[in-house]
Design a protein around this motif. Structure first.
Motif, short mmCIF file in Angstrom:
data_model
loop_
_atom_site.label_atom_id
_atom_site.label_comp_id
_atom_site.label_asym_id
_atom_site.label_seq_id
_atom_site.Cartn_x
_atom_site.Cartn_y
_atom_site.Cartn_z
N ARG A 49 -29.42 53.71 -30.99
CA ARG A 49 -28.98 54.06 -32.35
C ARG A 49 -29.99 54.95 -33.08
O ARG A 49 -29.61 55.99 -33.63
CB ARG A 49 -28.67 52.79 -33.13
CG ARG A 49 -28.09 53.05 -34.51
CD ARG A 49 -27.50 51.79 -35.11
NE ARG A 49 -26.90 52.03 -36.41
CZ ARG A 49 -26.00 51.24 -36.97
NH1 ARG A 49 -25.59 50.16 -36.33
NH2 ARG A 49 -25.51 51.53 -38.15
N HIS A 107 -19.58 48.36 -23.97
CA HIS A 107 -20.71 49.22 -24.30
C HIS A 107 -20.57 49.66 -25.75
O HIS A 107 -19.54 49.39 -26.40
CB HIS A 107 -20.76 50.44 -23.37
CG HIS A 107 -19.59 51.36 -23.49
ND1 HIS A 107 -18.41 51.16 -22.78
CD2 HIS A 107 -19.38 52.48 -24.23
CE1 HIS A 107 -17.56 52.13 -23.07
NE2 HIS A 107 -18.12 52.94 -23.95
N LYS A 108 -21.57 50.30 -26.26
CA LYS A 108 -21.55 50.76 -27.65
C LYS A 108 -21.62 52.27 -27.72
O LYS A 108 -22.24 52.92 -26.87
CB LYS A 108 -22.69 50.13 -28.44
CG LYS A 108 -22.50 48.64 -28.66
CD LYS A 108 -23.59 48.04 -29.53
CE LYS A 108 -23.32 46.55 -29.78
NZ LYS A 108 -24.38 45.94 -30.62
N HIS A 110 -22.70 55.10 -30.45
CA HIS A 110 -23.39 55.36 -31.72
C HIS A 110 -23.27 56.83 -32.07
O HIS A 110 -23.56 57.69 -31.23
CB HIS A 110 -24.89 55.02 -31.62
CG HIS A 110 -25.18 53.65 -31.10
ND1 HIS A 110 -25.08 52.51 -31.86
CD2 HIS A 110 -25.60 53.23 -29.87
CE1 HIS A 110 -25.43 51.45 -31.15
NE2 HIS A 110 -25.73 51.86 -29.93
N THR A 128 -21.51 52.72 -35.51
CA THR A 128 -21.42 52.15 -34.17
C THR A 128 -20.04 51.54 -33.91
O THR A 128 -19.49 50.84 -34.76
CB THR A 128 -22.49 51.05 -33.97
OG1 THR A 128 -23.78 51.63 -34.13
CG2 THR A 128 -22.38 50.41 -32.59
N SER A 129 -19.49 51.82 -32.75
CA SER A 129 -18.25 51.21 -32.29
C SER A 129 -18.53 50.52 -30.95
O SER A 129 -19.38 50.96 -30.19
CB SER A 129 -17.15 52.26 -32.09
OG SER A 129 -16.89 52.97 -33.28
N ALA A 130 -17.80 49.44 -30.70
CA ALA A 130 -17.91 48.74 -29.42
C ALA A 130 -16.65 49.02 -28.60
O ALA A 130 -15.54 48.93 -29.12
CB ALA A 130 -18.08 47.25 -29.65
#
Length: 208
Positions: A49, A107-108, A110, A128-130
């Motif tokens: 991030r 996973h993420k 960013h 951030t999205s998952a």
């Protein structure tokens, strides 16, 4: 003499066609596209991030001298599995490794956003999205590699294309995974004086 009735210019410091298309989705056409050329090598212990935020900040700063008095928007999207950053695959073998790693796990994604205002203030944030992939078999991975869609994509997939076949779940902004979180980008622009709705109703012409 300055024309006080003229809407301020918006410069997009990114060559990504996806970011341009996403801005157009909310009625915003950048007045100019001026991609930044910076070293994108992660630091030895840099977390995903902060890395995305740093790249966005540095991309905006790299071209700001050419666009004084304008709004300058930069972004960078990073796919990460834990602390491991998955950039744009250099070749098919690396793309296969990325997809194998993402298979069946979360996973993420960013995206760092950085805005420089006409008075020179710089604001940087991240979203951030998952994302969770279904398990992929070797046939699916090979077919996806043959499509070529993985090229130039962080994590070697495009959620807006054939890669959508792999997505089991998303938490957070979908447009963030594509490359630009629209709600947060709009809030960043309008919250710093950019006439978002005025421009959305009166789109300008891109000059590349």
């Amino acid at each position: 003499m300055t024309d006080t009735n003229r809407s301020p210019l918006l410069i997009l410091a990114s060559a990504s066609p996806r970011r341009k298309e996403l801005l157009l989705q909310i009625g915003i056409t950048p007045d100019q596209i001026d991609p930044a050329d910076i070293d994108e090598t992660p630091g030895g212990d840099e977390q995903p991030r902060p890395y995305a935020e740093r790249l966005a900040r540095e991309k905006a700063a790299a071209v700001m001298e050419r666009h004084k008095g304008a709004y300058l928007l930069a972004a960078d999207t990073v796919v990460a599995v834990g602390r491991r950053i998955l950039g744009k695959a250099a070749n098919e073998a690396e793309a296969k490794g990325f997809l194998s790693l993402l298979s069946g796990r979360a996973h993420k994604v960013h995206t760092g956003l950085s805005l420089i205002t006409p008075d020179g203030q710089q604001i940087t944030k991240s979203v951030t999205s998952a994302v969770k992939f279904k398990p992929l078999d070797s046939f699916e991975i090979d077919c996806y590699l043959k499509s070529g869609e993985w090229q130039g994509k962080a994590g070697a997939y495009a959620i807006q294309g054939l890669g959508s076949l792999f997505i089991r779940q998303i938490q957070g902004s979908y447009s963030n995974v594509v490359g630009l979180p629209l709600q947060e980008t709009g809030a960043l622009l309008s919250g710093n004086g950019f006439p978002l709705w005025q421009r959305a109703l009166q789109p300008s012409t891109v000059q590349e």
